[in-house]
Design a protein around this motif. Structure first.
Motif, PDB file in Angstrom:
ATOM      1  N   LEU A 149      -3.073 -17.549 -13.146  1.00 58.83           N
ATOM      2  CA  LEU A 149      -2.084 -17.318 -12.679  1.00 58.83           C
ATOM      3  C   LEU A 149      -0.879 -17.910 -13.445  1.00 58.83           C
ATOM      4  O   LEU A 149       0.132 -17.263 -14.061  1.00 58.83           O
ATOM      5  CB  LEU A 149      -1.810 -17.439 -11.286  1.00 58.83           C
ATOM      6  N   LEU A 150      -0.941 -19.356 -13.704  1.00 63.43           N
ATOM      7  CA  LEU A 150      -0.139 -20.026 -14.332  1.00 63.43           C
ATOM      8  C   LEU A 150       0.329 -19.743 -15.703  1.00 63.43           C
ATOM      9  O   LEU A 150       1.314 -20.134 -16.587  1.00 63.43           O
ATOM     10  CB  LEU A 150      -0.198 -21.498 -14.082  1.00 63.43           C
ATOM     11  N   SER A 151      -0.800 -18.833 -16.341  1.00 63.69           N
ATOM     12  CA  SER A 151      -0.601 -18.672 -17.731  1.00 63.69           C
ATOM     13  C   SER A 151       0.178 -17.236 -17.927  1.00 63.69           C
ATOM     14  O   SER A 151       0.197 -16.902 -19.159  1.00 63.69           O
ATOM     15  CB  SER A 151      -1.967 -18.884 -18.648  1.00 63.69           C
ATOM     16  N   GLN A 152       0.457 -16.640 -17.028  1.00 62.30           N
ATOM     17  CA  GLN A 152       1.263 -15.490 -17.131  1.00 62.30           C
ATOM     18  C   GLN A 152       2.705 -15.831 -17.543  1.00 62.30           C
ATOM     19  O   GLN A 152       3.302 -16.615 -17.245  1.00 62.30           O
ATOM     20  CB  GLN A 152       1.388 -14.732 -15.773  1.00 62.30           C
ATOM     21  N   GLU A 194       0.752  -1.234  -0.028  1.00 59.85           N
ATOM     22  CA  GLU A 194      -0.034   0.173   0.120  1.00 59.85           C
ATOM     23  C   GLU A 194       0.742   1.324  -0.041  1.00 59.85           C
ATOM     24  O   GLU A 194       0.413   2.308  -0.441  1.00 59.85           O
ATOM     25  CB  GLU A 194      -1.065  -0.009   1.112  1.00 59.85           C
ATOM     26  N   SER A 195       2.095   1.211   0.540  1.00 60.03           N
ATOM     27  CA  SER A 195       2.913   2.253   0.221  1.00 60.03           C
ATOM     28  C   SER A 195       3.689   2.461  -0.873  1.00 60.03           C
ATOM     29  O   SER A 195       4.687   3.439  -1.059  1.00 60.03           O
ATOM     30  CB  SER A 195       4.185   2.137   1.669  1.00 60.03           C
ATOM     31  N   GLY A 196       3.264   1.548  -1.729  1.00 61.62           N
ATOM     32  CA  GLY A 196       4.020   1.509  -3.021  1.00 61.62           C
ATOM     33  C   GLY A 196       5.637   1.337  -3.253  1.00 61.62           C
ATOM     34  O   GLY A 196       6.100   1.561  -4.087  1.00 61.62           O
ATOM     35  N   ILE A 197       5.955   0.486  -2.241  1.00 59.36           N
ATOM     36  CA  ILE A 197       7.291   0.134  -2.169  1.00 59.36           C
ATOM     37  C   ILE A 197       7.726  -1.564  -2.453  1.00 59.36           C
ATOM     38  O   ILE A 197       8.578  -2.022  -2.186  1.00 59.36           O
ATOM     39  CB  ILE A 197       8.110   0.413  -0.955  1.00 59.36           C
ATOM     40  N   THR A 198       6.578  -1.896  -3.133  1.00 58.15           N
ATOM     41  CA  THR A 198       6.721  -3.514  -3.300  1.00 58.15           C
ATOM     42  C   THR A 198       8.178  -3.700  -4.169  1.00 58.15           C
ATOM     43  O   THR A 198       8.840  -4.576  -3.610  1.00 58.15           O
ATOM     44  CB  THR A 198       5.625  -4.056  -4.188  1.00 58.15           C
ATOM     45  N   ASN A 199       8.224  -3.147  -5.165  1.00 63.45           N
ATOM     46  CA  ASN A 199       9.565  -3.575  -5.998  1.00 63.45           C
ATOM     47  C   ASN A 199      10.852  -3.258  -4.928  1.00 63.45           C
ATOM     48  O   ASN A 199      11.663  -4.135  -5.234  1.00 63.45           O
ATOM     49  CB  ASN A 199       9.751  -2.913  -7.303  1.00 63.45           C
ATOM     50  N   GLY A 220      -6.386 -16.466   1.816  1.00 64.44           N
ATOM     51  CA  GLY A 220      -7.439 -16.454   0.833  1.00 64.44           C
ATOM     52  C   GLY A 220      -7.724 -15.222  -0.260  1.00 64.44           C
ATOM     53  O   GLY A 220      -8.127 -15.362  -1.337  1.00 64.44           O
ATOM     54  N   LYS A 221      -6.765 -14.266  -0.069  1.00 69.21           N
ATOM     55  CA  LYS A 221      -6.714 -13.134  -0.896  1.00 69.21           C
ATOM     56  C   LYS A 221      -5.349 -13.461  -1.945  1.00 69.21           C
ATOM     57  O   LYS A 221      -4.362 -13.635  -1.379  1.00 69.21           O
ATOM     58  CB  LYS A 221      -6.094 -11.832  -0.304  1.00 69.21           C
ATOM     59  N   THR A 222      -5.760 -13.474  -3.315  1.00 69.05           N
ATOM     60  CA  THR A 222      -4.684 -13.687  -4.190  1.00 69.05           C
ATOM     61  C   THR A 222      -4.224 -12.381  -5.003  1.00 69.05           C
ATOM     62  O   THR A 222      -5.066 -11.743  -5.220  1.00 69.05           O
ATOM     63  CB  THR A 222      -5.252 -14.723  -5.237  1.00 69.05           C
ATOM     64  N   ALA A 223      -2.898 -12.453  -5.210  1.00 69.75           N
ATOM     65  CA  ALA A 223      -2.487 -11.404  -6.060  1.00 69.75           C
ATOM     66  C   ALA A 223      -3.396 -11.662  -7.421  1.00 69.75           C
ATOM     67  O   ALA A 223      -3.303 -12.681  -7.731  1.00 69.75           O
ATOM     68  CB  ALA A 223      -1.142 -11.414  -6.317  1.00 69.75           C
ATOM     69  N   ALA A 247       0.692 -10.106  -9.967  1.00 66.68           N
ATOM     70  CA  ALA A 247       1.703 -11.046  -9.613  1.00 66.68           C
ATOM     71  C   ALA A 247       2.809 -11.049 -11.074  1.00 66.68           C
ATOM     72  O   ALA A 247       3.977 -11.013 -10.957  1.00 66.68           O
ATOM     73  CB  ALA A 247       1.285 -12.475  -9.606  1.00 66.68           C
ATOM     74  N   GLN A 248       2.254 -10.908 -12.175  1.00 64.40           N
ATOM     75  CA  GLN A 248       2.930 -10.963 -13.595  1.00 64.40           C
ATOM     76  C   GLN A 248       3.874  -9.840 -13.313  1.00 64.40           C
ATOM     77  O   GLN A 248       5.245  -9.927 -13.647  1.00 64.40           O
ATOM     78  CB  GLN A 248       2.217 -10.998 -14.567  1.00 64.40           C
ATOM     79  N   ASP A 249       3.596  -8.460 -12.737  1.00 68.51           N
ATOM     80  CA  ASP A 249       4.404  -7.384 -12.786  1.00 68.51           C
ATOM     81  C   ASP A 249       5.640  -7.614 -11.894  1.00 68.51           C
ATOM     82  O   ASP A 249       6.806  -7.141 -12.365  1.00 68.51           O
ATOM     83  CB  ASP A 249       3.476  -6.226 -12.100  1.00 68.51           C
ATOM     84  N   VAL A 250       5.360  -8.208 -10.816  1.00 67.95           N
ATOM     85  CA  VAL A 250       6.358  -8.417  -9.813  1.00 67.95           C
ATOM     86  C   VAL A 250       7.371  -9.650 -10.390  1.00 67.95           C
ATOM     87  O   VAL A 250       8.648  -9.545 -10.139  1.00 67.95           O
ATOM     88  CB  VAL A 250       5.930  -8.857  -8.464  1.00 67.95           C
TER      89      VAL A 250
END
Ligand code: PGA
Length: 250
Positions: free
Chosen positions: A223-226, A136-141, A176-179, A184-187
């Protein structure tokens, strides 16, 4: 073409008898495993030896969920890579977010473990991922970059080519929450590009990057087709034979 690698992480579930019963059933259904797919189960230390007796001649591979970074010594309660190998285990999950959160594992400790696993010919599945607050703070990467650089510090491209990375957003694990496939593909793409910088293009394009965090039969296919998602690290949904195969066949 990279393979798909589906790994089950049993966490602290199943005693020896439950493990044996479960694995017998997994092996009976192994013809469901598609050709381009590797399946690994990472079981508690106490089940490794007996599970290996059943898996030995099967298509399913065996992994552990942690190890210490010394060969042997006065480290009460720890398990060494040589001990893991003596059970027939070939893979080891390292730096899972539960290890980081509850047992104080830092990138530095994860780095020592990754190096030791490679030295002993165990394939590390190195886990990384951001918390909800970090996303949420935008610092995932930034977080992911710090964990990848820290965990792989001092490794040669050849060594990096021997690992698997599991991207597991902490907020998606067991919740139970999935990206979304796009998140997910972005990361995953970001991680692959980063690996290319710290090793080279060839290592990066061959690297297996798994997604983990509430993967289940219903969301696995998308997910697996990304393009950069090469498999899954599965917790909850790997504890039942049918849902685990539901993901493997997706
Ligand atoms: P989950 O766990 O599938 O239950 O979210 C994944 C993991 O912790 O590896």
């Amino acid at each position: 073409m990279r393979k798909k690698v589906i790994a089950g992480n049993w966490k602290m579930y199943k005693d020896v008898n439950e493990s044996i019963e479960f694995v017998k059933e997994l092996v009976l259904k192994q013809n469901n495993i598609p050709d381009n797919t590797d399946v690994i189960i990472c079981v508690p230390f106490t089940s490794l030896f007996s599970v290996n007796q059943i898996l030995k001649d099967s298509k399913i591979k065996l992994g552990a969920q942690n190890m210490y970074y010394e060969d042997q010594g006065a480290y009460t309660g720890e398990i060494s890579p040589l001990m893991l190998k003596s059970t027939g285990c070939k893979y080891v999950i390292l730096g899972h977010s539960e290890r980081r959160t509850y047992f104080g594992e830092t990138d530095d400790i994860v780095n020592k473990k990754v190096k030791k696993a490679i030295e002993k010919d165990l394939t590390p599945i190195m886990c990384i991922g951001e918390t909800l607050q970090e996303r949420e703070s935008g610092i995932t990467n930034q977080i992911v970059e710090k964990q990848v650089r820290g965990g792989l510090n001092g490794l040669s491209p050849e060594e990096i080519s021997k690992i698997i990375i599991a991207y597991e957003p902490v907020w998606a694990i067991g919740t139970g929450k999935t990206a979304t496939p796009a998140q997910a593909q972005d990361v995953h793409k970001f991680i692959r590009d980063l690996i290319s910088k710290i090793s080279n293009d060839k290592v990066a394009s061959n690297l297996i990057i798994q997604y983990g965090g509430s993967m289940k039969p219903e969301n696995a296919k998308e997910l697996l087709s990304q393009p950069d998602i090469d498999g899954g690290l599965i917790g909850g949904a790997c504890l039942k034979v049918d849902s685990f195969y539901g993901i493997i066949t997706a």
